[in-house]
Design a protein around this motif. Sequence first.
Motif, mmCIF file in Angstrom:
data_model
loop_
_atom_site.group_PDB
_atom_site.id
_atom_site.type_symbol
_atom_site.label_atom_id
_atom_site.label_comp_id
_atom_site.label_asym_id
_atom_site.label_seq_id
_atom_site.Cartn_x
_atom_site.Cartn_y
_atom_site.Cartn_z
ATOM 1 N N ILE A 96 -2.589 -8.333 5.335
ATOM 2 C CA ILE A 96 -1.845 -9.426 4.725
ATOM 3 C C ILE A 96 -2.131 -10.707 5.511
ATOM 4 N N LEU B 238 -0.567 -14.160 7.202
ATOM 5 C CA LEU B 238 0.627 -14.813 7.711
ATOM 6 C C LEU B 238 0.267 -16.208 8.217
ATOM 7 N N THR C 71 9.054 -12.447 12.461
ATOM 8 C CA THR C 71 7.847 -12.308 11.642
ATOM 9 C C THR C 71 8.265 -11.741 10.293
ATOM 10 N N THR D 167 7.051 -10.696 6.482
ATOM 11 C CA THR D 167 6.027 -10.422 5.482
ATOM 12 C C THR D 167 6.669 -10.463 4.104
ATOM 13 N N THR E 246 0.732 -8.922 -0.295
ATOM 14 C CA THR E 246 2.105 -8.487 -0.030
ATOM 15 C C THR E 246 2.099 -7.137 0.684
ATOM 16 N N PHE E 247 3.231 -6.817 1.290
ATOM 17 C CA PHE E 247 3.379 -5.595 2.065
ATOM 18 C C PHE E 247 4.197 -4.578 1.262
ATOM 19 N N GLY F 25 3.821 -15.165 3.878
ATOM 20 C CA GLY F 25 4.594 -14.632 4.976
ATOM 21 C C GLY F 25 4.419 -15.520 6.205
#
Length: 526
Positions: free
Chosen positions: A67, A69, A78, A80, A103-104, A167
């Motif tokens: 992902i 960030l 942090t 996500t 995306t996570f 994120g």
Amino acid sequence: MVDNILYSIIAAALVGVVAIVPTVSCAKPPCSTSSTPVCLNLQNCTNVDAWGLQVEVGTRGQARQKICLVPSTVINATYTLGSEICNNDNSLNKTCQASHGGTFDRTLLAGFTSRSTSVNGGVEGFWDDLNGPVETFGDVEFAVAGFTQLKNYEIGVVTNGTKFNLGQLGLGPKSSFLQALKDQGFIDRLMFGFDAGSQSPYNPRPGHIVLGGYDQSRVAGNFAEFDINYEDTEFRPCPFRVEIQKIDVLFEKTMKTTAFIDLESRNPYACIEPYDNLFRFPSGRLASLESIGLGQGRVDSDWLPNLQVNEPGWRYKAGNPGAFSLDIVLNGLDEDFKIVIPNEELAHPLRGIDNNGTWAVDRNYTELNIFQESAVRNTIVLGKAFLSQVYLAVDYEAGKFYLAASSPSTAGCNPAPFGCSNEHDKKANSITVAGYVGLAFGIASFLILGVLLGLGIWFWKSGRLDRYRRRGVNITERVPDFGTYTQQNTKDMRVLARQASLRPCSNESPDRQTFGSAIGLRRTMS
């Protein structure tokens, strides 16, 4: 008199010695040498606005998810973006994934155990106010390309809200990421250096973030020093808060400079924020920009192109507005910081993500790197368009951050601990040219004063000073009663004074005695 002359010469010599010490005209981050700085690339993680760090998130024995960030000082944690963000509309899932940098999906990690609160205990009030609190947290193995992974690292999974693009990797004053790096021995101080690079289509370049130091190859010139702000400004985090001395708009066609913001303006403060791409201004400031020439040819803000634009700026028909630059001066602690943001970092063809999730450009329109809506909390924000020309170095433990002009070099990262770089110390952070001039002047002054001091001592010891006093010197004074000037010798005056002290007193006034004695002396001399 002799003693006074000697004291004066000695005092002047001491001033010369002080002048030997050269002056340092720039701030310098403190030196840290116990760890090797780590350099990470900042670039497009996907195919458009996802400009940040590509990270890998997973658990032991499970495939990692990639992902993107973006470094941010808005939060310390942090965060996500969960897959739920893009599951609402499957027809645009590719566009959503691309615009959010991926995306996570925590359901794909068997070892991920969710909890509803953060074990770090931090409260992200600004985020919570905009999007609602994050309610899903868990520990993962967190790895960045070229960097050893962090184990048992807590992340938050965002499943609701809209006031975000990607994120966020929190780099605020209480950053969990920086603290984890320190706790696991990767850095020894909570510090980092940030070069945003450039997203300009005319001269793009990748950026870098250096953990535990800074990238000396990207710094051009001296650092200006600022205090970190630990209080929320206008109800938003703003650790890199600066006072604007001025922002002028320079129109290149007419070479006309127009004042935009100055110290007399109401609330001339701004937040430097690497998460935001654009300049952000309150509504009143936007109105001012329109009135000084940037309103002509604008497309209505309600118009939306057939593109997904995460952070929409002012849009125009191609050909508008005329080229311009921003001349910015910020008030530093010891010296002001001056920088010019050129037109290539302020305007570009309209770009975004199409329905297939791919990068697209519409050259029929021009977009400015000025956010089209009023800034959140009426706070001026200097984003990556500003940082494209500025290097940011941060040392939270010293409570300082530093700004310098960034070098356009596209060379690889050359990390160094703060203040310890031989190359950059020679160029910017050690003794400056002014210091060497002061050194040369001080040495020359010391030598000259030393010669004068020696002559003075020789003059005194040889008895010439006494002979000089005995011989006397001629002086000229005005005789009030006659309106004439007479010349006398100090030796004769001393003789006169001794004779007067031996005579008996008379009925004349002291003034008449002195004046008459002087007349008699002159007659005797003639």
